[in-house]
Design a protein around this motif. Structure first.
Motif, mmCIF file in Angstrom:
data_model
loop_
_atom_site.group_PDB
_atom_site.id
_atom_site.type_symbol
_atom_site.label_atom_id
_atom_site.label_comp_id
_atom_site.label_asym_id
_atom_site.label_seq_id
_atom_site.Cartn_x
_atom_site.Cartn_y
_atom_site.Cartn_z
ATOM 1 N N ALA A 62 0.807 -1.221 0.000
ATOM 2 C CA ALA A 62 0.000 0.000 0.000
ATOM 3 C C ALA A 62 0.841 1.273 0.000
ATOM 4 C CB ALA A 62 -0.944 -0.001 1.202
ATOM 5 N N HIS A 63 2.078 1.197 0.503
ATOM 6 C CA HIS A 63 2.938 2.384 0.535
ATOM 7 C C HIS A 63 3.489 2.732 -0.840
ATOM 8 C CE1 HIS A 63 5.788 -0.944 0.505
ATOM 9 N NE2 HIS A 63 6.690 -0.092 0.059
ATOM 10 N N ARG A 64 3.318 1.846 -1.808
ATOM 11 C CA ARG A 64 3.910 2.057 -3.142
ATOM 12 C C ARG A 64 3.013 2.986 -3.952
ATOM 13 N NH1 ARG A 64 5.939 -3.626 -5.618
ATOM 14 N NH2 ARG A 64 6.398 -2.139 -7.303
ATOM 15 N N ASN A 65 3.176 4.267 -3.741
ATOM 16 C CA ASN A 65 2.301 5.241 -4.387
ATOM 17 C C ASN A 65 2.975 6.010 -5.516
ATOM 18 O OD1 ASN A 65 3.985 6.559 -2.582
ATOM 19 N ND2 ASN A 65 2.490 8.161 -2.104
ATOM 20 N N ALA A 66 4.201 5.641 -5.873
ATOM 21 C CA ALA A 66 4.878 6.270 -7.008
ATOM 22 C C ALA A 66 4.489 5.546 -8.297
ATOM 23 C CB ALA A 66 6.387 6.231 -6.821
ATOM 24 N N TYR A 67 4.668 6.236 -9.419
ATOM 25 C CA TYR A 67 4.305 5.631 -10.693
ATOM 26 C C TYR A 67 5.167 4.418 -11.037
ATOM 27 C CZ TYR A 67 1.136 9.432 -11.999
ATOM 28 O OH TYR A 67 0.087 10.298 -12.064
ATOM 29 N N GLY A 68 6.467 4.561 -11.056
ATOM 30 C CA GLY A 68 7.339 3.463 -11.422
ATOM 31 C C GLY A 68 7.418 3.261 -12.923
ATOM 32 N N PRO A 69 8.207 2.289 -13.378
ATOM 33 C CA PRO A 69 8.376 2.042 -14.820
ATOM 34 C C PRO A 69 7.061 1.655 -15.484
ATOM 35 C CG PRO A 69 10.037 0.870 -13.527
ATOM 36 C CD PRO A 69 9.030 1.386 -12.556
ATOM 37 N N VAL A 70 6.866 2.097 -16.714
ATOM 38 C CA VAL A 70 5.620 1.819 -17.428
ATOM 39 C C VAL A 70 5.422 0.321 -17.627
ATOM 40 C CG1 VAL A 70 4.367 2.166 -19.594
ATOM 41 C CG2 VAL A 70 5.671 4.053 -18.583
ATOM 42 N N ALA A 71 6.461 -0.405 -17.992
ATOM 43 C CA ALA A 71 6.345 -1.843 -18.247
ATOM 44 C C ALA A 71 6.183 -2.662 -16.976
ATOM 45 C CB ALA A 71 7.576 -2.344 -19.010
ATOM 46 N N GLY A 72 6.429 -2.036 -15.821
ATOM 47 C CA GLY A 72 6.428 -2.750 -14.553
ATOM 48 C C GLY A 72 7.831 -2.828 -14.000
ATOM 49 N N GLY A 73 7.924 -2.896 -12.687
ATOM 50 C CA GLY A 73 9.235 -2.962 -12.050
ATOM 51 C C GLY A 73 9.934 -4.282 -12.319
ATOM 52 N N GLU A 74 11.230 -4.285 -12.102
ATOM 53 C CA GLU A 74 12.034 -5.488 -12.330
ATOM 54 C C GLU A 74 11.538 -6.686 -11.523
ATOM 55 O OE1 GLU A 74 15.334 -7.917 -13.637
ATOM 56 O OE2 GLU A 74 14.599 -5.991 -14.388
ATOM 57 N N PRO A 75 11.181 -6.562 -10.238
ATOM 58 C CA PRO A 75 10.746 -7.748 -9.482
ATOM 59 C C PRO A 75 9.521 -8.432 -10.073
ATOM 60 C CG PRO A 75 11.321 -5.965 -7.983
ATOM 61 C CD PRO A 75 11.319 -5.384 -9.365
ATOM 62 N N VAL A 76 8.506 -7.656 -10.470
ATOM 63 C CA VAL A 76 7.301 -8.297 -11.006
ATOM 64 C C VAL A 76 7.578 -8.891 -12.380
ATOM 65 C CG1 VAL A 76 6.313 -6.186 -12.037
ATOM 66 C CG2 VAL A 76 4.819 -8.064 -11.341
ATOM 67 N N ARG A 77 8.352 -8.227 -13.205
ATOM 68 C CA ARG A 77 8.638 -8.777 -14.532
ATOM 69 C C ARG A 77 9.502 -10.030 -14.420
ATOM 70 N NH1 ARG A 77 11.670 -5.831 -17.389
ATOM 71 N NH2 ARG A 77 12.148 -4.154 -15.933
ATOM 72 N N ARG A 78 10.383 -10.064 -13.451
ATOM 73 C CA ARG A 78 11.193 -11.259 -13.234
ATOM 74 C C ARG A 78 10.317 -12.424 -12.759
ATOM 75 N NH1 ARG A 78 14.881 -8.968 -10.523
ATOM 76 N NH2 ARG A 78 14.061 -9.411 -8.449
ATOM 77 N N ALA A 79 9.343 -12.141 -11.886
ATOM 78 C CA ALA A 79 8.447 -13.197 -11.400
ATOM 79 C C ALA A 79 7.595 -13.746 -12.540
ATOM 80 C CB ALA A 79 7.561 -12.651 -10.283
ATOM 81 N N VAL A 80 7.067 -12.862 -13.394
ATOM 82 C CA VAL A 80 6.253 -13.319 -14.517
ATOM 83 C C VAL A 80 7.098 -14.120 -15.512
ATOM 84 C CG1 VAL A 80 4.802 -12.593 -16.445
ATOM 85 C CG2 VAL A 80 4.643 -11.397 -14.243
ATOM 86 N N ALA A 81 8.323 -13.687 -15.738
ATOM 87 C CA ALA A 81 9.227 -14.442 -16.614
ATOM 88 C C ALA A 81 9.446 -15.847 -16.069
ATOM 89 C CB ALA A 81 10.554 -13.699 -16.752
ATOM 90 N N GLY A 82 9.610 -15.975 -14.761
ATOM 91 C CA GLY A 82 9.769 -17.290 -14.151
ATOM 92 C C GLY A 82 8.536 -18.161 -14.316
ATOM 93 N N TYR A 83 7.364 -17.537 -14.201
ATOM 94 C CA TYR A 83 6.103 -18.260 -14.407
ATOM 95 C C TYR A 83 6.078 -18.885 -15.806
ATOM 96 C CZ TYR A 83 1.146 -18.642 -15.711
ATOM 97 O OH TYR A 83 -0.057 -19.076 -16.189
ATOM 98 N N PHE A 84 6.400 -18.103 -16.820
ATOM 99 C CA PHE A 84 6.393 -18.652 -18.179
ATOM 100 C C PHE A 84 7.499 -19.692 -18.360
ATOM 101 C CE2 PHE A 84 4.017 -14.696 -19.291
ATOM 102 C CZ PHE A 84 2.911 -15.319 -19.864
ATOM 103 N N GLY A 85 8.641 -19.453 -17.743
ATOM 104 C CA GLY A 85 9.732 -20.412 -17.851
ATOM 105 C C GLY A 85 9.352 -21.779 -17.319
ATOM 106 N N ARG A 86 8.569 -21.813 -16.239
ATOM 107 C CA ARG A 86 8.122 -23.091 -15.677
ATOM 108 C C ARG A 86 7.076 -23.760 -16.558
ATOM 109 N NH1 ARG A 86 8.818 -19.798 -11.254
ATOM 110 N NH2 ARG A 86 6.618 -19.180 -11.168
ATOM 111 N N ARG A 87 6.616 -23.082 -17.576
ATOM 112 C CA ARG A 87 5.639 -23.630 -18.524
ATOM 113 C C ARG A 87 6.264 -23.819 -19.903
ATOM 114 N NH1 ARG A 87 3.635 -21.553 -14.302
ATOM 115 N NH2 ARG A 87 1.559 -22.095 -13.520
ATOM 116 N N ASP A 88 7.538 -24.134 -19.908
ATOM 117 C CA ASP A 88 8.268 -24.465 -21.142
ATOM 118 C C ASP A 88 8.391 -23.295 -22.098
ATOM 119 O OD1 ASP A 88 8.642 -27.165 -20.328
ATOM 120 O OD2 ASP A 88 6.611 -27.635 -20.976
ATOM 121 N N LEU A 89 8.367 -22.071 -21.570
ATOM 122 C CA LEU A 89 8.569 -20.869 -22.374
ATOM 123 C C LEU A 89 9.674 -20.034 -21.735
ATOM 124 C CD1 LEU A 89 4.850 -19.819 -23.047
ATOM 125 C CD2 LEU A 89 6.446 -20.838 -24.684
ATOM 126 N N PRO A 90 10.937 -20.378 -21.984
ATOM 127 C CA PRO A 90 12.029 -19.588 -21.394
ATOM 128 C C PRO A 90 11.837 -18.109 -21.707
ATOM 129 C CG PRO A 90 12.882 -21.545 -22.473
ATOM 130 C CD PRO A 90 11.432 -21.460 -22.847
#
Length: 430
Positions: A62-90
């Motif tokens: 809830a404290h995250r009230n700044a805009y941040g990167p348009v594509a999403g921050g590095e932590p969330v994009r890294r987590a989503v990349a891992g999700y796809f990687g576990r589904r045979d999509l490196p």
């Protein structure tokens, strides 16, 4: 509105209407507020409570009230990349963009990808309006007999060739795996066949996989076109369906790892920068946690898929027993019955088409479904979509009981609503 301002309204804006499922949802709320009992099967929502650990992550962010990167921050994009990687999509983080639901990401793709769009018929009711809002032509291609979510391969090839010969410019094909509205999953052989046609005809594939983690039988093979045609496939997904977070609006998009794919990603980021700026910081906190898939999330996903499958199969039986033809559901939380075998019987009620069937079920039986005409289907057909995910209980406590039960169909609150649905369709078929 003054006469002058009305004349200045572009005609294409005047013709636009609210998405039909959202409009029907509002109608249900009005009827219920007036004290009428309605069995609502017209809204594609996973009617389950927000998982407590997700709510905790939301509060933590809830404290995250700044805009941040348009594509999403590095932590969330890294987590989503891992999700796809576990589904045979490196996947690398640079291939990912997150947004406020997959719906705006799909709309952004329509503004970035050139050319007209091929859509299965029937299909989710937002694909075609999005194409038209982007100023393009939508070519609706019938689905094969075995499943929905993908155009019939022969019809797809014929449609592209005919459209191009007539001066059209179809360059994108949309797939839904598993499918909304039929609740079925295209088998791997069919996905490979469609990818081969996309290669032959130089089509971009947009694979909407928001129901991917709701395959009812874990042994059912799932093949993403991004595994077969990685250089031309864009995948969208989100948390609205699998974790029942529709109102939190969390969507993701995966782009090919080549110059073209990254250029499209940059285009989507450009659209996002002018439309939604960035996915809200608290939602990025939730998404990073959910897409990292700790054990409790994996258990929640498995329990949800079991519940969705059990209830969808029960509703499928009710429809078939009432005389409908209906593909057995294998993913998501829908059934798509065809009451053509009951046409003569329904005609005695004055029902001769999809709008009439939808209206009769609502007015005479208090059952609201989404007529196939809202999904691109033939208005004269007797088909509709029923969202079985609306049957798990009226309260959060009942819904959690449904999710935890080894046999949710034996729970009194689930058995009661299924019995009411069965009674309505028995009366329809008499």
């Amino acid at each position: 509105m003054s006469e002058v301002s009305h004349r200045r309204t572009p005609p294409e804006v005047s013709r636009r209407r609210t998405s039909p499922n959202l409009a029907l949802n509002q109608l249900v709320e009005e009827r219920r507020a007036a004290g009428q009992e309605v069995l609502h099967l017209a809204f594609g929502e996973s009617r389950l409570p927000a998982f407590a650990p997700l709510a905790e992550r939301l509060a933590r962010g809830a404290h995250r009230n700044a805009y941040g990167p348009v594509a999403g921050g590095e932590p969330v994009r890294r987590a989503v990349a891992g999700y796809f990687g576990r589904r045979d999509l490196p996947t690398g983080p640079d291939q990912i963009v997150v947004g406020p639901g997959s719906k705006p990401l799909l709309m952004a793709l329509q503004h970035v990808l050139p050319g007209d769009v091929l859509v299965p018929r029937p299909a989710w009711n937002s694909y075609v309006p999005q194409v038209r809002l982007a100023g393009k032509t939508a070519y609706e291609v019938p689905v094969p007999a075995e499943c929905g979510g993908v155009p019939d391969p022969a019809a797809l090839r014929d449609t592209v060739r005919r459209a191009r010969a007539e001066g059209g410019d179809p360059r994108v094909v949309v797939l839904t795996l598993p499918d909304n509205p039929t609740g079925t999953l295209a088998p791997p052989a069919l996905v490979r066949q469609l990818c081969a046609i996309a290669e032959e005809l130089d089509l971009v594939i947009v694979s909407d996989e928001i129901y991917r983690d709701i395959v009812h039988d874990p042994a059912t093979p799932f093949l993403s076109p991004a595994e077969v045609a990685p250089d031309r496939t864009i995948v969208t997904s989100g948390l609205s369906k699998t974790l029942a977070l529709g109102g939190w609006r969390i969507g993701v998009c995966r782009f090919p790892d080549n110059a073209w794919g990254l250029a499209v990603r940059d285009g989507v980021v450009s659209v996002a920068s002018e439309v939604w700026s960035t996915l809200a910081g608290p939602m990025q906190e939730v998404a990073a946690y959910a897409f990292s898939e700790p054990e409790e999330i994996r258990r929640r996903l498995a329990a949800s898929a079991r519940l969705h499958g059990a209830v969808a199969r029960s509703v499928h039986r009710i429809m078939v027993d009432a005389g409908a033809d209906c593909r057995p559901p294998t993913g998501g939380f829908y059934v798509y019955p065809d009451f053509e075998p009951m046409r003569d019987r329904l005609a005695s009620y004055g029902v001769t088409d999809s709008p009439g069937l939808q209206r009769h079920l609502f007015d005479s039986h208090g059952v609201l479904v989404l007529g196939g005409h809202h999904l691109g289907d033939d208005e004269g057909a007797l088909r509709f979509k029923a969202a079985t995910s609306m049957l798990y209980g009226d309260t959060a406590e009942e819904q959690e009981q449904s999710l935890a039960a080894a046999d949710p169909l034996a729970l009194p609150h689930v058995a009661r609503v299924l019995a009411r649905l069965e009674e309505a369709f028995v009366k329809l078929s008499r």
